[in-house]
Design an enzyme around this catalytic site. Sequence first.
Site, PDB file in Angstrom:
ATOM      1  N   SER A  24       0.120  44.652  28.115  1.00 27.89           N
ATOM      2  CA  SER A  24      -0.505  44.508  26.807  1.00 27.89           C
ATOM      3  C   SER A  24      -1.239  43.180  26.774  1.00 27.89           C
ATOM      4  O   SER A  24      -1.062  42.332  27.643  1.00 27.89           O
ATOM      5  CB  SER A  24       0.534  44.572  25.683  1.00 27.89           C
ATOM      6  OG  SER A  24       1.335  43.405  25.674  1.00 27.89           O
ATOM      7  N   LYS A  25      -2.050  42.999  25.761  1.00 26.84           N
ATOM      8  CA  LYS A  25      -2.768  41.730  25.601  1.00 26.84           C
ATOM      9  C   LYS A  25      -3.276  41.651  24.174  1.00 26.84           C
ATOM     10  O   LYS A  25      -3.634  42.675  23.563  1.00 26.84           O
ATOM     11  CB  LYS A  25      -3.961  41.646  26.570  1.00 26.84           C
ATOM     12  CG  LYS A  25      -4.307  40.225  26.989  1.00 26.84           C
ATOM     13  CD  LYS A  25      -3.272  39.688  27.947  1.00 26.84           C
ATOM     14  CE  LYS A  25      -3.695  38.373  28.563  1.00 26.84           C
ATOM     15  NZ  LYS A  25      -2.697  37.903  29.548  1.00 26.84           N
ATOM     16  N   GLY A  26      -3.317  40.452  23.650  1.00 30.99           N
ATOM     17  CA  GLY A  26      -3.912  40.216  22.347  1.00 30.99           C
ATOM     18  C   GLY A  26      -5.000  39.175  22.464  1.00 30.99           C
ATOM     19  O   GLY A  26      -4.858  38.195  23.200  1.00 30.99           O
TER      20      GLY A  26
END
Length: 1044
Positions: free
Chosen positions: A588-590
């Site tokens: 995941s990544k933000g």
Amino acid sequence: MPSLNGISDAAIPPSPSPQPTHITQKILKEDATGYIAPEFEGKAKQMELVMDLLEEKGFIPVDFIESETNWFYTSLGIDDVYFKYESVEAITNHILSLYAGKIAAFSRADGRVEIRLDREEEDHAVYIDTSTPGVSVLKGPQYEQRIDEKYLDISTAARAYRVETFRSSSPLMSDASSVQRLRCYFVYQCDFVNPTPDPEETDLSIVSDKTFLEKVTPNTKQIYQSVVAAVIERRTGPVIKMFEIENSQEKRLVIGFKQRSTMGLFSALSDLYHYYGCTSTRKYVEQFSNGVTVMSLYLSPMPNKPGQPNRQPRFPPIDDSIQQIMKEVSLLYCIPQNMFQQHFIKGELSLQETIYAHSVCLFVGHFLNRLGPEYAALTGLLDNSNSEHAETLSKLKRRLRQETFTSDCIFEIINQHPELVRSLYLAFANAHYVQTRGEADTFLPTLSYQRLQMDRVLSNEELAVKISRAVANENQEKIMLQFITFNSNVLKTNFYTPTKMAVSFRMSPKFLPEKEYPQPLFGMFMVVGSEFRGFHLRFRDIARGGIRIVHSRNKEAWSMNVRSVFDENYNLANTQQRKNKDIPEGGSKGVILLDAEHQDKPTVAFQKYIDSILDLLLPPTSPGIKDPIVDLHNQPEILFMGPDENTANLVDWATEHAKARGAPWWKSFFTGKSPSLGGIPHDVYGMTSLSVREHVEGIYRKLNIDPPTVRKMQTGGPDGDLGSNEILLSNEKYVSIVDGSGVLVDPQGLNKEELLRLVKARQMISNFCVTKLSEEGYRVLIEENNVTLPNGEVVVNGTIFRNTFHLRTDIKYDVMVPCGGRPEAIDLGNVGCLIKNGVSTVPYIVEGANLFITQDAKLRLEKAGCILYKDASANKGGVTSSSMEVLAALAFDDRGFIENMCVRDGKVPEFYQEYVKSVQETIRNNARLEFEAIWRENEQTGKPRSLLSDELSVAITNLDEELQRTELWNNVALRTSVLNEALPHTLVEKIGLDKILGRVPENYLKAIFGSYLASRFVYEYGSNPSQFSFFDFMSKKLNALVKN
């Protein structure tokens, strides 16, 4: 075993709601004014001097001087503070200007008085303007916006401004039909009792402005005291309170918030209460030296027009209006000035409709600029393995995304169709609005009674037909149809939550085209704030990845970042998914992209981003503060996050905030936090660098290279995590380093002692002592121009030189290790700079920085002979460390976690030290296994290592998911054996396997089970094993069980 959303031992006792906003109502039994101005003893004498000066100037007839002066002194609501600070000359000029405005009105056809005065000094300002009660100003100087921009938005504890504003009680003209009043604004620089108090101090006698303390009544001081204390306690977001004034229709709205946490709110509040048929007699903005701002507004129903006995029918009753204003203050705090504000000011759209349109406009900008079927057809016609074809496609892709629909074009088309926005918003509201007051909640999503009665909710099909009939062409239709796409894919939102810091949407990612995003996302969040926009993407339910903040050097760079931010986020998460092959979490990544005008607000943006996502993860616990939301996803969710670019210093706040908001998984919410909170800092222990280093040393080992003889080039300097630890762990000869400050070069080798000094101080190469360079060495900083290098070359622009230095070939080096830099720094368009006569000028590259080189550029380099290990393989040490940090947080109960994982008073627990060593060894082992597997497969198949890395990742993640669906998990003996082998031995010995299995959520344990078996199988048998290989692998595991 517990469910993921009910970690029994991690649960914390319920506490008073720490949510970002608080709304309450009380009855104010006395103190209608709230302020008592200290009497100016010289007022009468000053009036005489003013009248003398007016007579001397001769512009006002002598017979009118006394009446005009008395009117100014007594009828405009101006208190004595103004007269005390202003000079006789200034007051005289104000009276003359007002009189001139009245005279000019007689010559106008409409008889309107236009009076606009302003006086700005260093420590105070005065503005006087004509005002019609209940009407927002669309033209002219717009003093409230000016006060926002010049004084309130920039106020800090070090330099703050308070505001008082009053409307005259009598009309400007004696004409009975006149409704015009005079609005006076007074701005004063604060003089605090204690300018530098403890940030947690809430005692108003310490943190207040001295003038405020002189004027405020005891009851009002008590109100402010409670608001300031609530803001400090909750730390984020607005605190909102309303007071009814006894025997009056007037209401007092008080709003408190942290300074600089919102912009333009003072002026935007006027638009809000005007929309609901209210006006204000007076308003105050008070500042406090602990960093709190409090606004106090006195609101009344808009006065009826002459000859009209009742309130205008388009406005709801005053009590409903006040309730709605209170609800929407939080929304206004999130986005005080939206793109469609003019429609709101004119009353054509409600606040919620305009902010809905604002959010969808951003959505359309990111997702309508897609490539279309023509591009997909072209990719089928061209040969992607042909470098020329691939480069053509790459350039075409970039241009299509830039030119299809610009943000201005999208805005203009939406702006032309407010009637469509109303219908589309109603469909959105119908799906997500919750009537928290039951039958009494007649005031549905801020629409007037007339609209509620007239409009009905249209289906998507009916909306599509309505759009087709209303638009002028196909392009307009495409844009407006995106509203339906948006509505159809929002699964939950905090849009209608009474308290929030930014607007967040949990979306289904199914609308993303498969051609452009071949790896399907599991979840997607979109967050819109006044200073930023952001996304959070994940490929699995159980997933982990960092949150980064993207800065832009200028407006042009910001525009480029806007176009690429989602794709960058997707690619980063995809890379994370491939890196996470050894651990239970998927990728995941933000990404948080700061707006062009708010590059100085990364902390505020991060806090709003995190808090608004928590709104969608946590169940509501405080009615009126966090009301229930419509959850179309209908599944509990947990996100595991970590630090990334520009957020390393913010994760402690996120951890403590999640705990304060009652998240049962607060210990595991963020990794990379301080050791005092149980974190294992990557930079201190070199976690990410250990994996990179294992690949670098693996190349040397395979090729029998002596490291001290290797010439090395590195991007990312001694100030960063990866760059600093790479310098610490390495023993090659550095010939060049590029970082945020510039370029450092020495063909004879950079002085290692000086580099280590910078590493320990975490300083950029701009602090390198240039006297320690050889005659061939040099340093060029980004702010320098026209620098002459030792070879006679002139560097015209330092920034351009820094940005392109990694593509130069005049400095010879053997290995490049990118440890920092923007994504796609080497792409298909510029990789040719590193290839001469078909041979790579760089023999070895280990890509420590994420996405530094595009995949097609990697393949070109490998084809030219470069030995290259990509980011997904090399840069996975940090994710392993973070995963093991999460595991410890889940495995320990609160007490055990504090005792064994939290460094207190500088004392490191013994278990913590042992666990860190276990983490480091796991990182080295996993990196070694992958390096050997890729090297072996490359020798056997001749495939590029960049492809083999992806194939290994895909093989492991696919097998992992398949294993979790098989019956193998139900084999208790096998399950226990695998978990006992997969879990860190230090953790098992400390807690015990049974306790760990009882505390860690079952789906997390399944993920450990699957990822461990899958990675060990693929590393041993390769990404394309024979059909009997897995049978052989599992037979060994099962036989070992029988023997035991």
